[in-house]
Write a protein that holds these residues in place. Sequence first.
Motif, PDB file in Angstrom:
ATOM      1  N   VAL A 182       2.493   2.755  12.381  1.00  0.00           N
ATOM      2  CA  VAL A 182       1.659   1.892  11.843  1.00  0.00           C
ATOM      3  C   VAL A 182       2.465   0.687  11.039  1.00  0.00           C
ATOM      4  N   GLY A 183       1.434  -0.046  11.289  1.00  0.00           N
ATOM      5  CA  GLY A 183       2.048  -1.720  10.910  1.00  0.00           C
ATOM      6  C   GLY A 183       2.866  -1.775  11.586  1.00  0.00           C
ATOM      7  N   CYS A 184       3.696  -1.744  12.689  1.00  0.00           N
ATOM      8  CA  CYS A 184       4.700  -1.705  13.734  1.00  0.00           C
ATOM      9  C   CYS A 184       4.678  -3.450  13.820  1.00  0.00           C
ATOM     10  N   GLY A 185       4.413  -3.917  13.452  1.00  0.00           N
ATOM     11  CA  GLY A 185       4.137  -6.238  13.528  1.00  0.00           C
ATOM     12  C   GLY A 185       4.678  -5.595  15.033  1.00  0.00           C
ATOM     13  N   SER A 186       5.767  -6.496  15.752  1.00  0.00           N
ATOM     14  CA  SER A 186       6.183  -6.793  16.956  1.00  0.00           C
ATOM     15  C   SER A 186       6.833  -5.487  17.585  1.00  0.00           C
ATOM     16  N   GLY A 187       6.514  -4.554  17.106  1.00  0.00           N
ATOM     17  CA  GLY A 187       7.182  -3.143  17.980  1.00  0.00           C
ATOM     18  C   GLY A 187       8.052  -3.157  18.013  1.00  0.00           C
ATOM     19  N   THR A 245       6.091   6.975  11.596  1.00  0.00           N
ATOM     20  CA  THR A 245       7.016   6.162  10.091  1.00  0.00           C
ATOM     21  C   THR A 245       6.534   4.363  10.032  1.00  0.00           C
ATOM     22  N   THR A 246       6.632   3.991   9.016  1.00  0.00           N
ATOM     23  CA  THR A 246       6.021   2.928   8.240  1.00  0.00           C
ATOM     24  C   THR A 246       7.151   1.939   8.126  1.00  0.00           C
ATOM     25  N   PHE A 247       7.288   0.558   8.588  1.00  0.00           N
ATOM     26  CA  PHE A 247       8.581   0.150   7.732  1.00  0.00           C
ATOM     27  C   PHE A 247       8.217  -1.290   7.127  1.00  0.00           C
ATOM     28  N   ASP A 248       8.009  -0.770   5.606  1.00  0.00           N
ATOM     29  CA  ASP A 248       8.050  -2.569   4.926  1.00  0.00           C
ATOM     30  C   ASP A 248       6.178  -2.688   5.555  1.00  0.00           C
ATOM     31  N   ALA A 249       5.375  -1.110   5.474  1.00  0.00           N
ATOM     32  CA  ALA A 249       4.384  -1.823   5.800  1.00  0.00           C
ATOM     33  C   ALA A 249       2.864  -1.180   5.048  1.00  0.00           C
ATOM     34  N   ILE A 250       3.312  -0.727   3.747  1.00  0.00           N
ATOM     35  CA  ILE A 250       2.044   0.039   2.941  1.00  0.00           C
ATOM     36  C   ILE A 250       1.962  -0.866   2.104  1.00  0.00           C
ATOM     37  N   HIS A 251       3.000  -1.641   0.719  1.00  0.00           N
ATOM     38  CA  HIS A 251       3.630  -1.835  -0.152  1.00  0.00           C
ATOM     39  C   HIS A 251       1.827  -3.031  -0.019  1.00  0.00           C
ATOM     40  N   ASP A 252       1.599  -4.197   1.145  1.00  0.00           N
ATOM     41  CA  ASP A 252       1.092  -5.508   1.478  1.00  0.00           C
ATOM     42  C   ASP A 252      -0.230  -4.302   2.316  1.00  0.00           C
ATOM     43  N   GLN A 253      -0.861  -3.283   2.291  1.00  0.00           N
ATOM     44  CA  GLN A 253      -1.647  -3.223   3.041  1.00  0.00           C
ATOM     45  C   GLN A 253      -2.933  -3.162   1.609  1.00  0.00           C
ATOM     46  N   ALA A 254      -4.170  -3.761   2.136  1.00  0.00           N
ATOM     47  CA  ALA A 254      -4.888  -3.923   1.304  1.00  0.00           C
ATOM     48  C   ALA A 254      -5.899  -2.377   0.671  1.00  0.00           C
TER      49      ALA A 254
END
Length: 356
Positions: A182-187, A245-254
């Motif tokens: 989740v929040g995979c960016g460029s995958g 998995t989330t890689f650096d993708a929780i803290h910048d969530q709204a």
Amino acid sequence: MTKTDASFDKDRARAFTTKMLGILNDGALSLMMSIGHKTGLFDSMDGDEPSTSTQIASKADLDERYVREWLYAMACGGIIDYDPESETFQLPAEHSGLLTRKAGPLNLTVPMQQIALLGEVEEDLVHVFREGGGLPYDKFPRFQALMSETSERRFRSGLVNQVVPLLDMSDALTAGIDVADVGCGSGLASYLLGKEFPNSRFVGFDMSQDGIAHASKLAQDLDNVSYEIADAAELNQPQRFDLVTTFDAIHDQARPKDALAGIFAMLHPGGTYLCVEPKASSVLEENMQDPMAPFMYTISTMHCMTVSLAYGGDGLGTAWGHQLATEYLTETGFTDIKIEGIRDDRGNNYFISKKP
Ligand SMILES: C[S@@+](CC[C@H](N)C(=O)[O-])C[C@H]1O[C@@H](n2cnc3c(N)ncnc32)[C@H](O)[C@@H]1O
């Protein structure tokens, strides 16, 4: 207090003057080093004998006048050696391990590029300091590309060899399970795992069209890897996955709590959640000795926090810290929370937890 007061510490003032000049110079050098990375100058000079600016520019296929001025800045900044007699420059072997692409995760010129990227939004940021709110992702058009370059180093060197063993799921991944990022960016994470574990199925979710377009192209030859545009706070995939998995993708969530609730719902009972978040404490004074703390709070203010606030979000910030992260995971319902780390990604905590 003025300079004439008895309690005014002149040594402290002098030391601070030196520090300020250092910051000014280092700020300038960070921009020049970012250019050295992008133009390939550091890579081109790596291992070369002392060379003139003409030789260096010619080898790197760049304009000599610019290269010469850049070399002067690098020489004055102590990054590159200069010999006045022969008017030649050389990249010391002791420095190249932090400046060149071959250094992989140790190449500090990659994060150095963030200074220039953040400079692009300075005026907009001054505005939100005054008026509140935040800067949405479209204010950072180069973000996905830079994030992808930053993550590539740690994913390529650490994901399969260091992260998977932490999860203790090699056998399950080999046999075949369902995995979401989740929040995979460029995958890249799903792509690398998809190649390594062909019997498992991987889906990456992100709200960035750029990210998903890049990811889909990357994995076009893999049948077991796919990507979907989705808002992490509105995932509706009940009990579909064995590992999320989330890689650096929780803290910048709204809406990080909604995202975590969605991830919890996505997992089968007994499923595993790997949440990778910046290594920090939730308590400011516990971060103050961290040599990367000023950088972290700057990235937070100028990117991670502001993108969350732009969507009316919580604005947790990059350094929301392990205490608050653990609290959020526990509140969501995750259990058996362990905090681990890997050698090739010293900047992040790896929270591994279970859905009961
Ligand atoms: C710091 S980047 C990390 C990207 C990737 N995981 C990596 O490590 O390279 C955070 C990612 O979260 C995504 N993101 C932020 N808010 C989101 C949301 N509400 N829904 C889906 N993705 C979101 C961003 O588009 C971005 O790709």
